[in-house]
Design a protein around this motif. Sequence first.
Motif: not given
Length: 73
Positions: A1-2, A6-9, A13-16
């Motif tokens: 499920m988890r 936290f995949q690289p993509m 997106v979070i950083f952007f």
Amino acid sequence: MREGLFQPMHLLVIFFIALLVFGPKKLPELGKGIGEGIRALKDSMKEGSSEPAASATVEVKSSAPADLSNRPS
């Protein structure tokens, strides 16, 4: 499920989004503040584990009301 949370993509997106919200000048300051907060938390956890009984007695003494004679019925 988890396993793919936290995949690289996702991290990009979070950083952007953080870059858009805080701006490029404020982002390093924000990271520095978070790092200092984590270090302070770790230090206080190390100090707190050595004296748990002493801090508990201080909290009980400081939370007691000073005068009970003026309490309304």
